[in-house]
Scaffold this active site. Structure first.
Site, PDB file in Angstrom:
ATOM      1  N   ASN A  94      58.863  43.293  17.880  1.00 12.16           N
ATOM      2  CA  ASN A  94      59.686  43.476  16.673  1.00 12.16           C
ATOM      3  C   ASN A  94      58.815  43.338  15.389  1.00 12.16           C
ATOM      4  OD1 ASN A  94      62.591  43.902  15.303  1.00 12.16           O
ATOM      5  ND2 ASN A  94      61.820  41.695  14.523  1.00 12.16           N
ATOM      6  N   ASP A 136      60.236  39.569  23.418  1.00 14.69           N
ATOM      7  CA  ASP A 136      61.001  38.849  22.513  1.00 14.69           C
ATOM      8  C   ASP A 136      62.055  39.914  21.540  1.00 14.69           C
ATOM      9  OD1 ASP A 136      61.039  36.574  20.873  1.00 14.69           O
ATOM     10  OD2 ASP A 136      60.431  37.681  19.114  1.00 14.69           O
ATOM     11  N   GLU A 152      64.737  39.056  26.063  1.00  8.63           N
ATOM     12  CA  GLU A 152      65.703  38.270  25.122  1.00  8.63           C
ATOM     13  C   GLU A 152      66.762  39.210  24.523  1.00  8.63           C
ATOM     14  OE1 GLU A 152      65.528  35.047  21.570  1.00  8.63           O
ATOM     15  OE2 GLU A 152      64.290  36.861  21.433  1.00  8.63           O
TER      16      GLU A 152
HETATM   17  C1  NOJ Z   1      62.808  34.936  19.216  1.00  6.15           C
HETATM   18  C2  NOJ Z   1      61.866  33.866  19.757  1.00  6.15           C
HETATM   19  O1  NOJ Z   1      62.515  33.106  21.022  1.00  6.15           O
HETATM   20  C3  NOJ Z   1      61.965  32.679  18.537  1.00  6.15           C
HETATM   21  O2  NOJ Z   1      61.427  31.534  18.970  1.00  6.15           O
HETATM   22  C4  NOJ Z   1      61.223  33.357  17.489  1.00  6.15           C
HETATM   23  O3  NOJ Z   1      61.155  32.516  16.261  1.00  6.15           O
HETATM   24  C5  NOJ Z   1      61.789  34.790  16.990  1.00  6.15           C
HETATM   25  N1  NOJ Z   1      62.250  35.663  18.496  1.00  6.15           N
HETATM   26  C6  NOJ Z   1      61.038  35.533  16.179  1.00  6.15           C
HETATM   27  O4  NOJ Z   1      59.985  35.887  16.803  1.00  6.15           O
END
Ligand code: NOJ
Length: 554
Positions: free
Chosen positions: A107, A204, A245
């Site tokens: 991302n 992620d 996620e």
């Molecule tokens: C999701 C991750 O689980 C988290 O730890 C992170 O801060 C954010 N994405 C940004 O990458």
């Protein structure tokens, strides 16, 4: 389904274990965990029964978001080791029957990534379009994922006088995934790590990187791109998974699986059920969880839910309504410093449950009996607590507790050199450590091993269909998982009162045996399939349903 399908679709019966190399085991004594330290702990993980390691980001990073801010997608942060160590780890893990997947963050990059450095140097940089720029921040901008830490999602870059998009921290500019060149780079990067031997990726922030929120000029279906990624990964390595996620309601999650075709994400975390489980715990009422589980949409045979109790982030309660969230806050995060972002709790489970071993074990019994694949966060197998002094999400990212000696056996370095402080008080290494628990048949670790052994020998949990069984107690969850290889009933008591649970087991008769998988008992059902089963306060039971002639081992 054949028994051999469980190896082809290995992720459906896997035990996933998430860890951060940095806080797991420091072998060279510099204060930071390293790949070599992890390699020395593979036998511990294999003894526990882990079949898949999920490594949190280990790439070079300024470490302003615990490694989720990457400056080089092709390398290893030098505090943790180098590429050779990665290959050695994967090879040694394979020898123990353990696969390895890694977090992949597409991302955004760190603002120190050479792409962003080039992009911000001039509007005419060839890397300018690797990121998302606007002359003015759009009015309908969404809120930051980190309220209280970030004001918004657009930050002015003074040099070129334009705003760049960042859904997370301002030092994590979002990549412009609509740009074909960015897609090409992402593809190469995935290919690189697959070539080194990884069995896939924990992806992620999936909904954020797909171009579906009006930030790009690309109006193509975002799922086309996810399908492309899955295709690429599967072409390169047929058994590789994408564990995504996606913290969205089930209906939307179904689209991220690729619907009933299952041709997008292989697995997704079940944030919905996880949050209702905490509501159920807070209320001593299993119904919120039961109702949510009953709403899980059917998914393709090759897709899978990833169940979890706790992850490395805040325990998010964003899917609960305000009153429900407050109930959980009151029960498990009563102090301000225990909460974050107005939506989550930064504690681990055992302290939230006042260390009550009956309740803690009930929750993990539930985790391993729910249809899907269980995901553990390091230290859960020991009942580790948090250190609130670490602050925010770091509270649960304290060093792994191996022994009762200095730094919990994690490192021989001076305390001040550790990335995060070791947990103190009742959950300190003096009281909670792997070494002591390995020698104690009644320890949390031994209990976890038992759950994992039974789960691995019960493919119906990973493969089966879920039925919530009718029974009269609001505080009890009675569920059944049935697959082509067998059937199991599980009971979980969310209350402090022992109960007797009357059940009717479909297709059971006077010769059906219910064999307790966690105890020594066998119960026969009556001719009409009815049975009554006793449950202790916060009790839990797994019962294999065996009809005469079954060749299954009990
Ligand atoms: C999701 C991750 O689980 C988290 O730890 C992170 O801060 C954010 N994405 C940004 O990458």
């Amino acid at each position: 389904m054949r028994i051999t399908d469980t190896s082809d679709l290995w992720w459906k019966t896997a035990v996933v274990y998430c860890l951060d190399i940095e806080t797991f085991m420091d072998w060279n004594g510099d204060g930071h965990g390293d790949f070599e330290g992890l390699a020395h702990r593979l036998d511990y993980l294999s003894e526990l029964g882990v079949t898949c390691l999920w490594l949190m980001p280990f790439f070079p990073t300024p470490d302003r978001d615990d490694g989720y801010d990457v400056t080089d997608f092709y390398s290893v942060d030098k505090r943790l080791g180098h590429l050779g160590d990665v290959v050695e780890l994967i090879r040694s893990a394979k020898d123990r029957g353990i696969r390895v997947i890694t977090d992949i963050v597409v991302n955004h990059t760190s603002d120190k990534h050479p792409w962003f450095q080039a992009a911000r140097s001039s509007k005419s940089s060839p890397y300018r379009d690797f990121y998302v720029w606007r002359d003015k921040p759009p009015k309908d901008a969404p809120a930051s994922v980190f309220p209280g830490e970030e004001d918004g999602v657009w930050t002015l870059d003074e040099r070129t006088n334009q705003y760049y998009l960042h859904r997370f921290y301002h030092h994590q500019p979002d990549l412009n995934v609509a740009n074909p060149k960015v897609r090409e780079e992402i593809g190469k990067m995935l290919g690189f790590w697959l070539e080194l031997g990884f069995s896939g990726f924990r992806v992620d922030a999936v909904p954020f990187f797909l171009p579906d929120e009006g930030f790009s000029d690309d109006h193509s279906d975002p799922h086309d791109y996810l399908r492309e990624l899955r295709e690429l990964v599967s072409r390169r390595r047929g058994d590789a998974v994408l564990l995504g996620e996606v913290n969205l309601p089930y209906k939307q999650q179904l689209t991220y699986f690729g619907g009933r075709d299952g041709d997008e994400l292989t697995m997704q975390f079940d944030f919905e059920a996880m949050q209702r489980m905490y509501l159920s715990l807070a209320r001593s009422d299993a119904r919120p969880l039961a109702r949510m589980l009953a709403k899980r949409p059917p998914i393709a045979r090759k897709s899978q839910w990833a169940n979890f109790v706790r992850n490395h982030d805040e325990l998010t309660l964003d899917k609960l309504n305000d009153a429900e969230r407050q109930e959980v806050f009151d029960a498990f995060g009563p102090e301000e410093r225990m909460r974050v972002y107005d939506r989550g709790i930064v504690r681990r489970l055992p302290p939230m449950l006042d260390g009550d071993p009956r309740r803690i074990r009930m929750v993990y019994s539930l985790l391993f009996s729910l249809p899907g694949t269980p995901v553990l966060f390091y230290g859960e197998e020991l009942g580790m607590g948090e250190n609130l002094d670490a602050g925010g999400r770091l509270s649960v990212r304290t060093p792994m507790q191996w022994t009762d000696s200095k730094n919990g056996g994690f490192s021989t370095a001076r305390r001040s050199r550790l990335p995060n402080p070791v947990t103190e008080g009742g959950y300190s290494p003096a009281h909670v450590n792997a070494n002591a628990q390995r020698h104690d048949p009644d320890s949390m670790l031994s209990f976890m091993q038992l759950l994992i052994r039974r789960y691995r020998a019960s493919a119906e949990i990973g493969w089966g269909e879920l039925t919530i069984l009718k029974q009269p107690h609001a505080g009890v969850l009675a569920h059944r998982v049935t697959g082509p290889l067998g059937s199991m009933v599980a009971l979980h008591n969310f209350t402090a009162e022992p109960v007797t649970v009357p059940l009717t087991i479909d297709e059971a008769n006077g010769d059906t045996r219910l064999v307790d998988l966690l105890d020594e008992e066998t119960t026969m059902t009556a001719g009409d399939g009815t049975v009554t089963l006793d449950l202790d306060a916060y009790g839990y039971r797994w019962l294999r349903v065996l009809n005469p002639g079954s060749r299954r081992l009990s």
